[in-house]
Design an enzyme around this catalytic site. Structure first.
Site, PDB file in Angstrom:
ATOM      1  N   ASP A 182       0.622  -1.247   0.095  1.00 48.69           N
ATOM      2  CA  ASP A 182       0.018  -0.350  -0.251  1.00 48.69           C
ATOM      3  C   ASP A 182       1.180   1.531   0.060  1.00 48.69           C
ATOM      4  O   ASP A 182       2.110   1.481   1.189  1.00 48.69           O
ATOM      5  CB  ASP A 182      -0.770   0.345   1.152  1.00 48.69           C
ATOM      6  CG  ASP A 182      -2.285   1.380   1.107  1.00 48.69           C
ATOM      7  OD1 ASP A 182      -1.964   2.204   0.355  1.00 48.69           O
ATOM      8  OD2 ASP A 182      -3.075   0.747   1.876  1.00 48.69           O
ATOM      9  N   ARG A 213       0.022   4.286  -0.049  1.00 44.26           N
ATOM     10  CA  ARG A 213      -1.017   5.960  -0.343  1.00 44.26           C
ATOM     11  C   ARG A 213      -0.093   6.776   0.391  1.00 44.26           C
ATOM     12  O   ARG A 213       0.198   6.117   1.796  1.00 44.26           O
ATOM     13  CB  ARG A 213      -2.215   5.309   0.116  1.00 44.26           C
ATOM     14  CG  ARG A 213      -2.741   5.005  -1.063  1.00 44.26           C
ATOM     15  CD  ARG A 213      -4.344   4.848  -0.990  1.00 44.26           C
ATOM     16  NE  ARG A 213      -4.419   3.565  -0.098  1.00 44.26           N
ATOM     17  CZ  ARG A 213      -5.655   2.530  -0.139  1.00 44.26           C
ATOM     18  NH1 ARG A 213      -6.889   3.019  -0.283  1.00 44.26           N
ATOM     19  NH2 ARG A 213      -5.805   1.561   0.409  1.00 44.26           N
TER      20      ARG A 213
HETATM   21  N1  LIG Z   1      -2.461  -2.327  -6.477  1.00 43.40           N
HETATM   22  C1  LIG Z   1      -3.691  -3.252  -5.941  1.00 43.40           C
HETATM   23  N2  LIG Z   1      -4.586  -1.665  -6.384  1.00 43.40           N
HETATM   24  C2  LIG Z   1      -5.812  -2.325  -6.471  1.00 43.40           C
HETATM   25  C3  LIG Z   1      -6.399  -3.845  -6.625  1.00 43.40           C
HETATM   26  N3  LIG Z   1      -7.485  -3.617  -6.302  1.00 43.40           N
HETATM   27  C4  LIG Z   1      -7.863  -2.391  -5.914  1.00 43.40           C
HETATM   28  N4  LIG Z   1      -6.709  -1.579  -5.895  1.00 43.40           N
HETATM   29  C5  LIG Z   1      -6.999  -0.231  -5.832  1.00 43.40           C
HETATM   30  O1  LIG Z   1      -6.773   0.247  -3.573  1.00 43.40           O
HETATM   31  C6  LIG Z   1      -7.889   1.157  -4.125  1.00 43.40           C
HETATM   32  C7  LIG Z   1      -8.620   0.889  -2.871  1.00 43.40           C
HETATM   33  O2  LIG Z   1      -9.308   1.777  -2.047  1.00 43.40           O
HETATM   34  P1  LIG Z   1     -10.353   2.456  -0.846  1.00 43.40           P
HETATM   35  O3  LIG Z   1     -11.427   2.214  -1.686  1.00 43.40           O
HETATM   36  O4  LIG Z   1      -9.747   3.874  -0.347  1.00 43.40           O
HETATM   37  O5  LIG Z   1      -9.875   1.044   0.435  1.00 43.40           O
HETATM   38  P2  LIG Z   1      -9.459   0.652   1.389  1.00 43.40           P
HETATM   39  O6  LIG Z   1      -7.678   1.278   1.621  1.00 43.40           O
HETATM   40  O7  LIG Z   1      -9.818  -0.827   0.732  1.00 43.40           O
HETATM   41  O8  LIG Z   1     -10.039   0.674   2.914  1.00 43.40           O
HETATM   42  P3  LIG Z   1     -11.520   0.616   2.460  1.00 43.40           P
HETATM   43  O9  LIG Z   1     -11.680   1.843   3.121  1.00 43.40           O
HETATM   44  O10 LIG Z   1     -12.198   0.478   4.212  1.00 43.40           O
HETATM   45  O11 LIG Z   1     -12.673   0.463   1.047  1.00 43.40           O
HETATM   46  C8  LIG Z   1      -8.113   1.751  -4.543  1.00 43.40           C
HETATM   47  O12 LIG Z   1      -6.993   2.613  -5.197  1.00 43.40           O
HETATM   48  C9  LIG Z   1      -7.720   1.009  -6.049  1.00 43.40           C
HETATM   49  O13 LIG Z   1      -7.755   1.136  -7.089  1.00 43.40           O
HETATM   50  C10 LIG Z   1      -4.889  -4.252  -6.439  1.00 43.40           C
HETATM   51  O14 LIG Z   1      -5.624  -5.500  -7.062  1.00 43.40           O
HETATM   52  N5  LIG Z   1      -3.990  -3.813  -6.681  1.00 43.40           N
END
Ligand SMILES: Nc1nc2c(ncn2[C@@H]2O[C@H](COP(=O)(O)OP(=O)(O)OP(=O)(O)O)[C@@H](O)[C@H]2O)c(=O)[nH]1
Ligand SMILES: [Zn+2]
EC number: 3.5.4.25
Length: 195
Positions: A126, A128
């Site tokens: 992650d 971010r």
């Molecule tokens: N690298 C990668 N990113 C992913 C994948 N699937 C989803 N994402 C990214 O994961 C992120 C999800 O972010 P959020 O919706 O903020 O969610 P979260 O951190 O999982 O937490 P919640 O607040 O519980 O939803 C987005 O930037 C998506 O593009 C994956 O398989 N690989």
């Protein structure tokens, strides 16, 4: 911190009329938006969602993840209360970008989970950076939230920025055969709280 407010306009949606606030991060060359409804700067905790961009889930109806459903559920919840804020951060693919996310999906098609795929590409699980939120919270005069998330790291990140999280509201969506493994990995490796 280079994030600065640019302008606001109204944004009518299927769930009601929001105010859309645009922010620019000149250093990272990213544009972010916050949708608000009601008076969010009156000192009362704000129902809030911090959502990271997922083009495939938010706009292209992908069933590989739960992002689009979470986005819709958050906007519905804010509209039902008549007050709240949705921070839409352009941190696609947990910060690795859209094209690298496609590379990661290809590795997942061959059996890797979402964390392993990122790591094989040389990224952290992650990537971010939530510090970009601080100028947005300050601009909107929001200092406490009821945060819609399953991700305890987001709660911690906001607290570290000085934003008080008075409540974490789970944001559960339905799993499907395509996102089951993704959701299991979130719970098992990324610390998400489900159930
Ligand atoms: N690298 C990668 N990113 C992913 C994948 N699937 C989803 N994402 C990214 O994961 C992120 C999800 O972010 P959020 O919706 O903020 O969610 P979260 O951190 O999982 O937490 P919640 O607040 O519980 O939803 C987005 O930037 C998506 O593009 C994956 O398989 N690989
Ligand atoms: Zn997604």
């Amino acid at each position: 911190m280079t994030v600065r407010f640019v302008d606001s306009a109204s944004l009518p949606t299927a769930w009601g009329e929001f105010d859309m606030h645009g922010f620019e991060d000149a250093q990272a060359n990213k544009e972010h938006v916050v949708l608000t409804m009601g008076d969010v700067g009156n000192g009362e905790p704000v129902l809030a969602r911090v959502h990271s961009e997922c083009l495939t889930g938010d706009a292209l109806f992908s069933m590989r993840c739960d992002c689009g459903n979470q986005l819709q559920a958050a906007l519905e919840a804010i509209a039902a209360e008549g007050r709240g804020a949705l921070f839409y951060l352009r941190q696609e693919g947990r910060g690795i970008g859209l094209l690298n996310k496609i590379r990661a999906y290809k590795l997942q098609d061959a059996g890797a989970d979402t964390v392993e795929a990122n790591e094989r590409l040389g990224f952290g699980a992650d990537m971010r950076d939530y510090s970009i939120l601080k100028p947005m919270f300050d601009h909107l005069a929001i200092d406490s939230v009821r945060l819609m998330t399953n991700n305890p790291r987001k709660v911690q990140a906001l607290e570290e920025l000085g934003v008080k999280v008075v409540e974490r509201i789970p944001l559960h969506t339905h799993s499907n055969p395509h996102n089951e493994k993704y959701l299991r990995t979130k719970a098992g490796k990324l610390g998400h709280l489900f159930g």
